[in-house]
Design a protein around this motif. Structure first.
Motif, PDB file in Angstrom:
ATOM      1  N   VAL A 140      42.564  35.545  37.006  1.00 11.33           N
ATOM      2  CA  VAL A 140      41.629  36.579  37.458  1.00 11.33           C
ATOM      3  C   VAL A 140      42.365  37.883  37.741  1.00 11.33           C
ATOM      4  CG1 VAL A 140      39.995  37.210  39.261  1.00 11.33           C
ATOM      5  CG2 VAL A 140      40.002  34.886  38.357  1.00 11.33           C
ATOM      6  N   ALA A 141      43.547  37.787  38.351  1.00 14.11           N
ATOM      7  CA  ALA A 141      44.327  38.989  38.652  1.00 14.11           C
ATOM      8  C   ALA A 141      44.760  39.694  37.372  1.00 14.11           C
ATOM      9  CB  ALA A 141      45.542  38.609  39.495  1.00 14.11           C
ATOM     10  N   ASP A 142      45.199  38.928  36.392  1.00 12.27           N
ATOM     11  CA  ASP A 142      45.614  39.548  35.124  1.00 12.27           C
ATOM     12  C   ASP A 142      44.423  40.224  34.435  1.00 12.27           C
ATOM     13  OD1 ASP A 142      48.155  38.632  35.591  1.00 12.27           O
ATOM     14  OD2 ASP A 142      47.920  36.824  34.337  1.00 12.27           O
ATOM     15  N   GLN A 143      43.250  39.608  34.500  1.00 12.20           N
ATOM     16  CA  GLN A 143      42.071  40.213  33.881  1.00 12.20           C
ATOM     17  C   GLN A 143      41.685  41.507  34.586  1.00 12.20           C
ATOM     18  OE1 GLN A 143      38.749  37.546  33.675  1.00 12.20           O
ATOM     19  NE2 GLN A 143      37.513  38.927  32.427  1.00 12.20           N
ATOM     20  N   LEU A 144      41.796  41.517  35.919  1.00 11.46           N
ATOM     21  CA  LEU A 144      41.486  42.734  36.666  1.00 11.46           C
ATOM     22  C   LEU A 144      42.457  43.859  36.309  1.00 11.46           C
ATOM     23  CD1 LEU A 144      39.973  44.275  38.881  1.00 11.46           C
ATOM     24  CD2 LEU A 144      41.538  43.233  40.554  1.00 11.46           C
TER      25      LEU A 144
ATOM     26  N   LEU B  29      41.516  47.547  34.528  1.00 12.65           N
ATOM     27  CA  LEU B  29      41.887  48.822  35.138  1.00 12.65           C
ATOM     28  C   LEU B  29      42.822  49.619  34.228  1.00 12.65           C
ATOM     29  CD1 LEU B  29      42.423  47.703  38.845  1.00 12.65           C
ATOM     30  CD2 LEU B  29      40.410  48.758  37.803  1.00 12.65           C
ATOM     31  N   THR B  30      43.662  48.932  33.486  1.00  9.39           N
ATOM     32  CA  THR B  30      44.544  49.632  32.553  1.00  9.39           C
ATOM     33  C   THR B  30      43.739  50.284  31.433  1.00  9.39           C
ATOM     34  OG1 THR B  30      46.339  48.074  33.040  1.00  9.39           O
ATOM     35  CG2 THR B  30      46.518  49.374  31.019  1.00  9.39           C
ATOM     36  N   LYS B  31      42.712  49.586  30.938  1.00 11.44           N
ATOM     37  CA  LYS B  31      41.854  50.176  29.910  1.00 11.44           C
ATOM     38  C   LYS B  31      41.091  51.384  30.444  1.00 11.44           C
ATOM     39  CE  LYS B  31      41.131  45.944  27.223  1.00 11.44           C
ATOM     40  NZ  LYS B  31      40.122  44.955  26.738  1.00 11.44           N
ATOM     41  N   ALA B  32      40.824  51.386  31.757  1.00  7.97           N
ATOM     42  CA  ALA B  32      40.137  52.523  32.370  1.00  7.97           C
ATOM     43  C   ALA B  32      41.051  53.714  32.575  1.00  7.97           C
ATOM     44  CB  ALA B  32      39.521  52.110  33.700  1.00  7.97           C
ATOM     45  N   GLY B  33      42.348  53.574  32.272  1.00  5.14           N
ATOM     46  CA  GLY B  33      43.276  54.700  32.374  1.00  5.14           C
ATOM     47  C   GLY B  33      44.223  54.635  33.555  1.00  5.14           C
ATOM     48  N   LEU B  34      44.236  53.538  34.294  1.00  6.58           N
ATOM     49  CA  LEU B  34      45.131  53.411  35.440  1.00  6.58           C
ATOM     50  C   LEU B  34      46.525  53.017  34.964  1.00  6.58           C
ATOM     51  CD1 LEU B  34      45.296  53.459  38.548  1.00  6.58           C
ATOM     52  CD2 LEU B  34      44.832  50.998  38.511  1.00  6.58           C
TER      53      LEU B  34
ATOM     54  N   LEU C  60      45.335  45.860  44.404  1.00 11.35           N
ATOM     55  CA  LEU C  60      46.498  45.695  43.534  1.00 11.35           C
ATOM     56  C   LEU C  60      47.774  45.511  44.349  1.00 11.35           C
ATOM     57  CD1 LEU C  60      45.703  48.388  40.810  1.00 11.35           C
ATOM     58  CD2 LEU C  60      45.278  45.928  40.735  1.00 11.35           C
ATOM     59  N   ASP C  61      47.875  46.164  45.499  1.00 11.79           N
ATOM     60  CA  ASP C  61      49.050  45.963  46.363  1.00 11.79           C
ATOM     61  C   ASP C  61      49.114  44.512  46.851  1.00 11.79           C
ATOM     62  OD1 ASP C  61      49.675  48.624  46.020  1.00 11.79           O
ATOM     63  OD2 ASP C  61      48.684  49.256  47.874  1.00 11.79           O
ATOM     64  N   ASP C  62      47.981  43.958  47.224  1.00 14.32           N
ATOM     65  CA  ASP C  62      47.959  42.560  47.656  1.00 14.32           C
ATOM     66  C   ASP C  62      48.355  41.632  46.509  1.00 14.32           C
ATOM     67  OD1 ASP C  62      47.154  43.411  50.131  1.00 14.32           O
ATOM     68  OD2 ASP C  62      45.009  43.067  49.750  1.00 14.32           O
ATOM     69  N   LEU C  63      47.915  41.965  45.301  1.00 15.15           N
ATOM     70  CA  LEU C  63      48.299  41.130  44.164  1.00 15.15           C
ATOM     71  C   LEU C  63      49.798  41.222  43.903  1.00 15.15           C
ATOM     72  CD1 LEU C  63      45.361  41.878  41.656  1.00 15.15           C
ATOM     73  CD2 LEU C  63      45.681  39.861  43.112  1.00 15.15           C
ATOM     74  N   ASP C  64      50.396  42.389  44.065  1.00 17.75           N
ATOM     75  CA  ASP C  64      51.843  42.524  43.881  1.00 17.75           C
ATOM     76  C   ASP C  64      52.605  41.711  44.927  1.00 17.75           C
ATOM     77  OD1 ASP C  64      51.459  44.185  41.723  1.00 17.75           O
ATOM     78  OD2 ASP C  64      51.633  46.043  42.887  1.00 17.75           O
ATOM     79  N   ARG C  65      52.168  41.750  46.173  1.00 19.40           N
ATOM     80  CA  ARG C  65      52.849  40.962  47.211  1.00 19.40           C
ATOM     81  C   ARG C  65      52.690  39.464  46.960  1.00 19.40           C
ATOM     82  NH1 ARG C  65      51.194  45.430  50.529  1.00 19.40           N
ATOM     83  NH2 ARG C  65      49.136  44.487  50.843  1.00 19.40           N
ATOM     84  N   ALA C  66      51.501  39.054  46.515  1.00 22.18           N
ATOM     85  CA  ALA C  66      51.311  37.632  46.205  1.00 22.18           C
ATOM     86  C   ALA C  66      52.181  37.224  45.028  1.00 22.18           C
ATOM     87  CB  ALA C  66      49.834  37.366  45.906  1.00 22.18           C
TER      88      ALA C  66
END
Length: 233
Positions: free
Chosen positions: A140-144, A148-153, A121-127
């Protein structure tokens, strides 16, 4: 009288010459003209004699030895009932404890999995900050992130949030006249929570209020203006 026939046979009288009468006996148990049962003679069956009511039971005196045995059995029954209730309560507590431990173990396993994905997720934020998160890679990043948000993150840490040492890791410090309390002015790395559990603190730059800022220079300016007006008078 007519002469007797030959052969010596006696003359028949009129009753003997008549045909024998047919007798029909009705052996049905129910009277065809009613609903009362009939006796063997054909008449209605007599009702049974009324049953005598039983006399009330006499009070039986229990021997002293038998009474003592009954009291002993009653006490043993109470003890066994108390033991059974205690066992049932202990089992209920055991079930609740096992369910709580199972839920805690599941949360810990989920938290460990989510923590291993935080560098991604840090790499996705920098990108995203550099504008490289476009096209199919962005989908793909938005789906990931959605999974993770549905999992409680839950991410946290934005510029302008009050600084909380329990949830923020300060890596830079400065003074600013624009803040009235310790404030996060820059977020180097976002923090994440899983439910009520913190997986990683946010890495931020903190600014404290500047003691020489405008809030303290205004009284001095008012004093100078007051001194100028006094000298003119």
């Amino acid at each position: 009288m007519p002469p007797a026939p030959a052969g010596g046979a006696a003359p028949r009288d009129e009753e003997q010459e008549s045909e024998e009468r047919i007798v029909v006996r009705d052996r049905r148990r129910i009277d065809p003209n009613g609903t009362q049962p009939r006796t063997s003679e054909g008449g209605p069956e007599k009702s049974a004699e009324p049953v005598e009511q039983a006399a009330p039971a006499e009070t039986v005196e229990v021997p002293a030895e038998l009474s003592a045995d009954v009291e002993t059995l009653r006490k043993e029954l109470e003890e066994r009932t108390s033991d059974l209730k205690r066992v049932v309560a202990e089992y209920a507590n055991y079930r609740r404890r096992v369910e709580r431990d199972r839920a805690l173990a599941g949360e810990q396993a989920t938290g460990a999995l989510l923590s291993s994905l935080l560098p991604v997720l840090d790499d996705l934020d920098r990108a995203r900050e550099h504008g490289d998160l476009v096209g199919p890679f962005a989908a793909v990043a938005d789906q990931l992130v959605s999974v993770l948000t549905k999992a409680g993150l839950t991410p946290y840490g934005e510029a302008g949030d009050p600084f909380d040492p329990m949830h923020h890791e300060a890596v830079a410090h400065s003074l600013s006249p624009d803040v009235t309390e310790p404030t996060c002015v820059m977020v180097m790395r976002r923090g994440y929570r899983h439910g009520e559990r913190m997986l990683r603190p946010a890495m931020v730059a903190v600014a404290d209020p500047d003691p020489s800022g405008p809030a303290e220079t205004e009284p001095a300016a008012e004093q100078e203006s007051g001194a100028d007006s006094g000298s003119e008078s």
